[in-house]
Design a protein around this motif. Sequence first.
Motif: not given
Length: 376
Positions: A293-294, A334, A338, A364-365, A367-369, A371-372
């Motif tokens: 994942d991610n 994290k 970032t 965007s992808e 950033t999504k990873s 945030k996980a």
Amino acid sequence: MQKNILIRSIAALSGIVMLASVTACGDNTASTTDSSSTDSASKTAPISGNFQGAGASSQQSAVEAWIAGFQGANPDAKIAYNPSGSGAGVQTFLTGATAWAGSDKALADDEVEQSKSVCADGTAFDVPVYVSPIAVIFNLKGVSDADKHINMDADTIAKIFDGKITKWNDPAIADQNKDLTLPDTAITVVHRSDKSGTTQNFVSYFKDQAPDSWTYDLSENWPNEVGQGAKGTSGVVSTVKQADGTIGYADFSQVGDLGTVAVKVGDSYNEISAEAGSKVIEDSKQDDTVKGDNRIVIKINHATEAKGAYPIVLVSYDIVCPAYKDTKQAEFAKAWLTYVTSDEGQKAAQDAAGTAPLPSSLKSEITKSIKAIKTR
């Protein structure tokens, strides 16, 4: 009468004052909304503690710039990075000794599986942090010291690194460089002696574009006995600088004043630059076959014919856990990712290492990873 007029005047003035106050409040609200759209790292509490990373030596210049920028906003965070090479860095991370690994190759399936014992939950994942071309560097008297490029196609480069072309004036090279007088100097190949993601990215270009001339299996280890080995990117660069007739490969950020090969793309020979490298990534897709994942892994399109593109590139990744056994490690990972992938972080890497910023299509992808990553 005059008293009533005075009262009405005071009331009108009060209304104007109240209206101005409301307008001011509206301005403040808008300002607050605007500021909330800035980098999310600015809203988090400062990071403190000692954090270690290890891995790709190609990342060293960029990581030094990132550490300086990150510590500027988080003065109580002490960060160290060991440029031990991609393979060594990943193995160190998989022992739990570091908060993250830098790698010029994506995780292998077995490494994803191993990460279950290190991460508090789930499996480790890779996020691209920058794009950099891999230079074919050379030191040749009368050419590189005269600030001249040498043109080569994929087949010629592959044959040189496999010991099939051994002289600089070989017809395969001379025919592509009619404007150069090439000497009868022996070619000395210099390659990485350590396990390296740069090596794997470099030879993957041969595998895709010159398969008849490069028949070795894809690996982070140099596959033949041609030439001499040197440890790390800096080791290859240093060795190439020491003798006339040498050729090697290195991350563009550490090339210095060595000569570089202009690589054939379509009907033209394209010189190396950060911008030329980014054009290949824009013409590439994500690898949807990777497990876990991610993960954001780029499948480089070595066959690109995009105008001005330089096809030998690496995408360098940072590898982290989605959950850590130590909460402070999670908070750091994290915040670190970032910052590193932000516009500010990408600019810092570009200024320090000459890397290309990440394509906006990936933001965007990424950033999504990030945030996980669980911090609680």
